[in-house]
Design a protein around this motif. Structure first.
Motif, mmCIF file in Angstrom:
data_model
loop_
_atom_site.group_PDB
_atom_site.id
_atom_site.type_symbol
_atom_site.label_atom_id
_atom_site.label_comp_id
_atom_site.label_asym_id
_atom_site.label_seq_id
_atom_site.Cartn_x
_atom_site.Cartn_y
_atom_site.Cartn_z
ATOM 1 N N GLY A 100 0.834 -1.289 -0.187
ATOM 2 C CA GLY A 100 0.052 -0.114 0.060
ATOM 3 C C GLY A 100 0.930 1.192 0.029
ATOM 4 N N LEU A 101 2.010 1.179 -0.593
ATOM 5 C CA LEU A 101 2.925 2.449 -0.634
ATOM 6 C C LEU A 101 3.057 2.905 -1.858
ATOM 7 N N PRO A 102 3.163 4.366 -2.133
ATOM 8 C CA PRO A 102 3.294 4.922 -3.394
ATOM 9 C C PRO A 102 4.519 4.427 -4.165
ATOM 10 N N TYR A 103 4.396 4.325 -5.188
ATOM 11 C CA TYR A 103 5.588 3.678 -6.110
ATOM 12 C C TYR A 103 6.235 4.799 -6.609
ATOM 13 N N ARG A 104 7.292 5.345 -5.861
ATOM 14 C CA ARG A 104 8.033 6.428 -6.306
ATOM 15 C C ARG A 104 9.464 6.543 -5.559
ATOM 16 N N ARG A 105 10.434 7.380 -6.176
ATOM 17 C CA ARG A 105 11.625 7.106 -5.793
ATOM 18 C C ARG A 105 12.086 8.626 -5.785
ATOM 19 N N GLY A 106 12.662 9.274 -4.710
ATOM 20 C CA GLY A 106 12.986 10.618 -4.660
ATOM 21 C C GLY A 106 14.653 10.664 -4.221
ATOM 22 N N LEU A 107 15.220 11.397 -5.268
ATOM 23 C CA LEU A 107 16.857 11.558 -4.691
ATOM 24 C C LEU A 107 16.802 13.164 -4.945
ATOM 25 N N LEU A 108 17.715 13.557 -4.021
ATOM 26 C CA LEU A 108 18.092 15.070 -3.749
ATOM 27 C C LEU A 108 19.606 15.176 -3.920
ATOM 28 N N PHE A 109 19.960 15.983 -5.178
ATOM 29 C CA PHE A 109 21.285 16.336 -5.589
ATOM 30 C C PHE A 109 21.451 17.775 -4.978
ATOM 31 N N SER A 110 22.509 17.984 -4.389
ATOM 32 C CA SER A 110 22.640 19.415 -3.985
ATOM 33 C C SER A 110 24.258 19.645 -4.250
ATOM 34 N N GLY A 111 24.546 20.855 -4.543
ATOM 35 C CA GLY A 111 25.519 21.665 -4.859
ATOM 36 C C GLY A 111 25.402 22.633 -5.823
ATOM 37 N N ASN A 112 26.492 23.515 -5.802
ATOM 38 C CA ASN A 112 26.505 25.002 -6.428
ATOM 39 C C ASN A 112 26.076 24.909 -7.698
ATOM 40 N N PRO A 113 25.576 25.980 -8.384
ATOM 41 C CA PRO A 113 24.997 26.109 -9.809
ATOM 42 C C PRO A 113 26.166 25.720 -10.456
ATOM 43 N N GLY A 114 25.776 24.631 -11.558
ATOM 44 C CA GLY A 114 26.628 24.460 -12.694
ATOM 45 C C GLY A 114 27.593 23.233 -12.317
ATOM 46 N N THR A 115 27.310 22.640 -11.427
ATOM 47 C CA THR A 115 28.059 21.457 -11.000
ATOM 48 C C THR A 115 27.639 20.067 -11.456
ATOM 49 N N GLY A 116 26.573 20.095 -12.338
ATOM 50 C CA GLY A 116 26.118 18.904 -13.218
ATOM 51 C C GLY A 116 25.122 18.102 -12.410
ATOM 52 N N LYS A 117 24.505 18.959 -11.551
ATOM 53 C CA LYS A 117 23.103 18.185 -11.011
ATOM 54 C C LYS A 117 22.067 17.719 -12.195
ATOM 55 N N SER A 118 21.805 18.696 -13.021
ATOM 56 C CA SER A 118 20.798 18.560 -14.092
ATOM 57 C C SER A 118 21.132 17.514 -15.130
ATOM 58 N N SER A 119 22.590 17.686 -15.366
ATOM 59 C CA SER A 119 23.352 16.939 -16.471
ATOM 60 C C SER A 119 23.165 15.405 -15.765
#
Length: 180
Positions: free
Chosen positions: A89-108
């Motif tokens: 009965g759990l929602p099927y989702r996975r959350g990951l949080l990437f932190s760092g300064n702008p331009g360090t490649g999180k979106s990449s």
């Protein structure tokens, strides 16, 4: 005829023979986009297609040794566990949080992962969200087997006072967000 969340095309023909349009649609569906990634962006009321982007190889990322592999293994472990979540009965989702300064490649990093797993990316900039209902509309209209990339979380305004964050390890951009 709907091709994605909010893209609609209307065709009109002269006469009663629709075979040319049907053939056009069949051919369009055959186009191979294996080397491209579909990107959608929240406009404030719906998802707009911002096009296709070439997939990036993992070797283009600059991360500490083994970090990409750990993240990729985590996602590979999670993907086939849908039935296990459903049974509990759990929602099927996975959350990951990437932190760092702008331009360090999180979106990449997210784009590389999406390419590796052949998942579309839905980009949600919190400045385009006007309230809780709008945020719920954005999340509920994303198809399953997709990645939601929330940009500029630090720029969002919250109605509750912000609590100070622990100063933990700043070298690792990976932080896991609890599900539920």
């Amino acid at each position: 005829f709907s091709l994605s969340v909010r893209e609609k095309f209307h065709f009109t023909t002269l006469g009663r023979n629709h075979n040319r349009i049907k053939n056009l649609l069949v051919e369009a569906n055959k186009i191979d986009h294996d080397d491209q990634l579909r990107i959608q962006m929240w406009s404030g009321s719906h998802w707009d297609s911002i096009g296709l982007k070439m997939k990036r190889p993992a070797r283009s990322l600059i991360l500490p040794a083994g970090q990409y592999e750990r993240i990729r293994q985590d996602i590979a472990w999670f993907q086939p566990s849908r039935e296990c979540y459903r049974a509990r009965g759990l929602p099927y989702r996975r959350g990951l949080l990437f932190s760092g300064n702008p331009g360090t490649g999180k979106s990449s990093l997210v784009h590389v992962l999406a390419g590796d797993f052949d998942l579309p990316v839905y980009v949600l900039n919190l400045s385009s969200v006007s309230g809780d209902n709008n945020l719920m509309a954005a999340f509920s209209s994303v198809p399953s087997k997709s990645i939601i990339l929330i940009e500029d979380v630090d720029a969002a305004s919250f109605s509750v006072a912000r609590q100070s964050q622990p100063t933990g390890d700043t070298k690792s951009p990976l932080r896991e967000v609890p599900n539920g």
